[in-house]
Design a protein around this motif. Sequence first.
Motif, PDB file in Angstrom:
ATOM      1  N   ARG A  54       3.535  -5.720  -2.017  1.00 29.95           N
ATOM      2  CA  ARG A  54       3.457  -4.294  -1.448  1.00 29.95           C
ATOM      3  C   ARG A  54       1.902  -3.883  -1.510  1.00 29.95           C
ATOM      4  O   ARG A  54       1.202  -4.314  -2.305  1.00 29.95           O
ATOM      5  CB  ARG A  54       3.842  -3.674  -2.665  1.00 29.95           C
ATOM      6  CG  ARG A  54       3.791  -2.097  -2.397  1.00 29.95           C
ATOM      7  CD  ARG A  54       4.503  -1.338  -3.735  1.00 29.95           C
ATOM      8  NE  ARG A  54       6.061  -1.458  -3.778  1.00 29.95           N
ATOM      9  CZ  ARG A  54       6.765  -1.062  -4.712  1.00 29.95           C
ATOM     10  NH1 ARG A  54       6.143  -0.337  -5.830  1.00 29.95           N
ATOM     11  NH2 ARG A  54       7.997  -1.099  -4.599  1.00 29.95           N
ATOM     12  N   CYS A  56      -0.772  -1.335  -1.876  1.00 32.62           N
ATOM     13  CA  CYS A  56      -1.026   0.167  -2.275  1.00 32.62           C
ATOM     14  C   CYS A  56      -2.667   0.495  -1.933  1.00 32.62           C
ATOM     15  O   CYS A  56      -3.360   0.037  -2.606  1.00 32.62           O
ATOM     16  CB  CYS A  56      -1.019   0.179  -4.156  1.00 32.62           C
ATOM     17  SG  CYS A  56       0.610  -0.238  -4.481  1.00 32.62           S
ATOM     18  N   ALA A  72       1.284   6.279   4.849  1.00 34.12           N
ATOM     19  CA  ALA A  72       2.646   6.368   4.623  1.00 34.12           C
ATOM     20  C   ALA A  72       3.505   5.981   5.578  1.00 34.12           C
ATOM     21  O   ALA A  72       4.566   5.101   5.566  1.00 34.12           O
ATOM     22  CB  ALA A  72       3.067   7.732   3.946  1.00 34.12           C
ATOM     23  N   ALA A  77       1.929   1.938   0.107  1.00 35.85           N
ATOM     24  CA  ALA A  77       2.133   2.828  -0.953  1.00 35.85           C
ATOM     25  C   ALA A  77       0.693   2.974  -1.367  1.00 35.85           C
ATOM     26  O   ALA A  77      -0.225   2.719  -0.522  1.00 35.85           O
ATOM     27  CB  ALA A  77       2.809   2.152  -2.273  1.00 35.85           C
ATOM     28  N   VAL A  89      -0.945  12.501  -2.550  1.00 37.29           N
ATOM     29  CA  VAL A  89       0.196  11.630  -1.920  1.00 37.29           C
ATOM     30  C   VAL A  89       1.563  12.541  -1.562  1.00 37.29           C
ATOM     31  O   VAL A  89       2.154  12.380  -0.631  1.00 37.29           O
ATOM     32  CB  VAL A  89       0.696  10.492  -2.899  1.00 37.29           C
ATOM     33  CG1 VAL A  89       1.745   9.850  -2.689  1.00 37.29           C
ATOM     34  CG2 VAL A  89      -0.545   9.532  -2.963  1.00 37.29           C
ATOM     35  N   GLY A  94       3.768  11.037   1.084  1.00 35.70           N
ATOM     36  CA  GLY A  94       3.744   9.547   0.719  1.00 35.70           C
ATOM     37  C   GLY A  94       4.481   9.276  -0.648  1.00 35.70           C
ATOM     38  O   GLY A  94       5.204  10.081  -0.918  1.00 35.70           O
ATOM     39  N   ARG A  95       4.946   8.209  -0.918  1.00 34.21           N
ATOM     40  CA  ARG A  95       5.898   7.764  -1.913  1.00 34.21           C
ATOM     41  C   ARG A  95       5.113   7.489  -3.140  1.00 34.21           C
ATOM     42  O   ARG A  95       4.831   6.303  -3.494  1.00 34.21           O
ATOM     43  CB  ARG A  95       6.910   6.466  -1.596  1.00 34.21           C
ATOM     44  CG  ARG A  95       7.786   6.493  -0.239  1.00 34.21           C
ATOM     45  CD  ARG A  95       8.516   5.486   0.148  1.00 34.21           C
ATOM     46  NE  ARG A  95       9.400   5.001  -0.899  1.00 34.21           N
ATOM     47  CZ  ARG A  95      10.545   5.455  -1.411  1.00 34.21           C
ATOM     48  NH1 ARG A  95      11.074   6.254  -0.415  1.00 34.21           N
ATOM     49  NH2 ARG A  95      11.196   4.766  -2.198  1.00 34.21           N
ATOM     50  N   GLN A  97       6.989   7.118  -5.955  1.00 29.60           N
ATOM     51  CA  GLN A  97       7.592   6.309  -6.661  1.00 29.60           C
ATOM     52  C   GLN A  97       7.052   4.699  -6.481  1.00 29.60           C
ATOM     53  O   GLN A  97       7.550   3.711  -7.265  1.00 29.60           O
ATOM     54  CB  GLN A  97       9.141   6.358  -6.222  1.00 29.60           C
ATOM     55  CG  GLN A  97       9.626   7.649  -5.884  1.00 29.60           C
ATOM     56  CD  GLN A  97       9.567   8.077  -4.758  1.00 29.60           C
ATOM     57  OE1 GLN A  97       8.404   8.498  -4.316  1.00 29.60           O
ATOM     58  NE2 GLN A  97      10.451   7.900  -3.595  1.00 29.60           N
ATOM     59  N   ASP A  98       6.357   4.392  -5.429  1.00 33.86           N
ATOM     60  CA  ASP A  98       6.172   3.127  -5.201  1.00 33.86           C
ATOM     61  C   ASP A  98       4.760   2.955  -5.396  1.00 33.86           C
ATOM     62  O   ASP A  98       4.007   1.829  -5.057  1.00 33.86           O
ATOM     63  CB  ASP A  98       6.363   2.692  -3.642  1.00 33.86           C
ATOM     64  CG  ASP A  98       7.897   2.656  -3.414  1.00 33.86           C
ATOM     65  OD1 ASP A  98       8.805   2.505  -4.173  1.00 33.86           O
ATOM     66  OD2 ASP A  98       8.055   2.910  -2.009  1.00 33.86           O
ATOM     67  N   SER A  99       4.171   3.967  -6.013  1.00 32.12           N
ATOM     68  CA  SER A  99       2.729   3.880  -6.241  1.00 32.12           C
ATOM     69  C   SER A  99       2.075   3.648  -7.636  1.00 32.12           C
ATOM     70  O   SER A  99       2.984   3.857  -8.534  1.00 32.12           O
ATOM     71  CB  SER A  99       1.990   5.343  -5.607  1.00 32.12           C
ATOM     72  OG  SER A  99       2.322   5.436  -4.414  1.00 32.12           O
ATOM     73  N   TYR A 120       5.213   4.226  -9.710  1.00 35.41           N
ATOM     74  CA  TYR A 120       5.945   3.158  -9.891  1.00 35.41           C
ATOM     75  C   TYR A 120       5.390   2.316 -11.442  1.00 35.41           C
ATOM     76  O   TYR A 120       6.152   1.570 -12.051  1.00 35.41           O
ATOM     77  CB  TYR A 120       5.439   1.989  -8.999  1.00 35.41           C
ATOM     78  CG  TYR A 120       6.049   0.495  -8.987  1.00 35.41           C
ATOM     79  CD1 TYR A 120       7.208   0.190  -8.908  1.00 35.41           C
ATOM     80  CD2 TYR A 120       4.864  -0.512  -8.812  1.00 35.41           C
ATOM     81  CE1 TYR A 120       7.636  -1.111  -9.032  1.00 35.41           C
ATOM     82  CE2 TYR A 120       5.249  -1.770  -8.991  1.00 35.41           C
ATOM     83  CZ  TYR A 120       6.638  -2.086  -9.041  1.00 35.41           C
ATOM     84  OH  TYR A 120       7.196  -3.493  -9.106  1.00 35.41           O
TER      85      TYR A 120
END
Length: 435
Positions: A54, A56, A72, A77, A89, A94-95, A97-99, A120
Amino acid sequence: MHHFSYVGQKLQCEGVELSAIAALHGTPTYVYSAQTIADNYRRLAASLSGLDLRICYAMKANSTLAIVRHFANLGAAFDLVSGGELQRVIAAGGRAQDSVFAGVGKTDAEIRRGLEASVYSFHVESEPELERINHIAGQLGRIAPIAIRINPDVDAQTHAKITTGKSENKFGIPLKFAAEAYAAAAKFPHLRIRGVQMHIGSQLTQVGPFVEAVKKVLPFVLELKRLYGIEYFSVGGGIGIVYQDALASGSAGWWDAKPAGERPLTPEIYGSALKPLLAPLGLRILLEPGRFLVGNAGVLVSRVEYVKRGQGKTFLILDAAMNDLVRPAMYEAYHELVPVVRDTARPALKADIVGPVCESGDCFAKDRVMQEVGEGELVAFMSAGAYGYTMASRYNTRAMPAEVLVSGNRFELVNARESFDSMVAGEKIPGFLQR
Ligand SMILES: *Cc1c(COP(=O)(O)O)cnc(C)c1O
């Protein structure tokens, strides 16, 4: 590879002449290449393919909403370091939840905002911070996912102001105290240990320190997996870019301009050195690159205001200053400066490149040799996409510069030059000074 090159005499970003952008939006203006960002992102991802990876994007390098949205869309992320960046974000789609939420001094409000956005993981840098996050998570009736930033005490061999992985830096928890910190984290009822993090510095141009740091922490990472079932290992960011001869190297492709044996670092070298170390862990791997993804994707276009011939010295006085691009003043950083219209028939000029700000430090380069340029002509600072606009200020009541994003033959103003009214919008003359 970046997408800035001369087509005939004129410097272009992708299919757009920089002089056309300057004519429409003025100077100083940052211009970014969407294709370069996409290429950098995909190339880095490909270099570590096969891992549960992933990326980031460390958005402190460039957090303009359009850039955040572009990332994004590419599937990235984010690595964020403030409540403001988290809001960016979200605003850019942007997500969250994934950051991951990093930074040594998170406030109560920032932690709360991070929890509400279900980030995240929080990257924790001290034991008091563990306690603080646990407390706030408890208040909100939530479980906060965390990783502790460990400081592997390796020398990143980069500029002192951007090295972070030595034990004397303020960052992270030294490896020898990290087991204790994790044991403390495990006792807090509102925390969930999700991973482990490190980041040793910025603008690394050799793969050696990355390898050394990963090797040094591997046994500990495995221990964390066994003890707490962690699901990820973040190896941070820090991959460096080319600043010297940035224009020429880009047309051949990033570091690739050098012969194969002399390339200090490429995504491929990074990937092939780290993949064999990381793959056997069976963990999700997070990368937090900032500069690598956006650095060579942006230039700062500026106009020559005056050519001042002093005693034994010539000064090229630009309309851009240290407030627009602070890296040379702050880090003694080198940025290549090139004419927007090339004319090989002209002689070379040796000059100090300066801005109009009232500080001797407002100097981009000393004794720089470049093609002669005259009053009113345009120049571009290469490799200004990272830590350029985000570090800009209003010093000398200079407006924040404009930003333009190019994609193919299209370009759009993605951040208007600041107006005087918006600069002073929060200011007022108090009643006791009224007359
Ligand atoms: C600044 C920072 C990064 C990004 O660094 P680059 O050199 O721009 O890649 C990544 N992770 C953390 C924790 C940082 O502080």
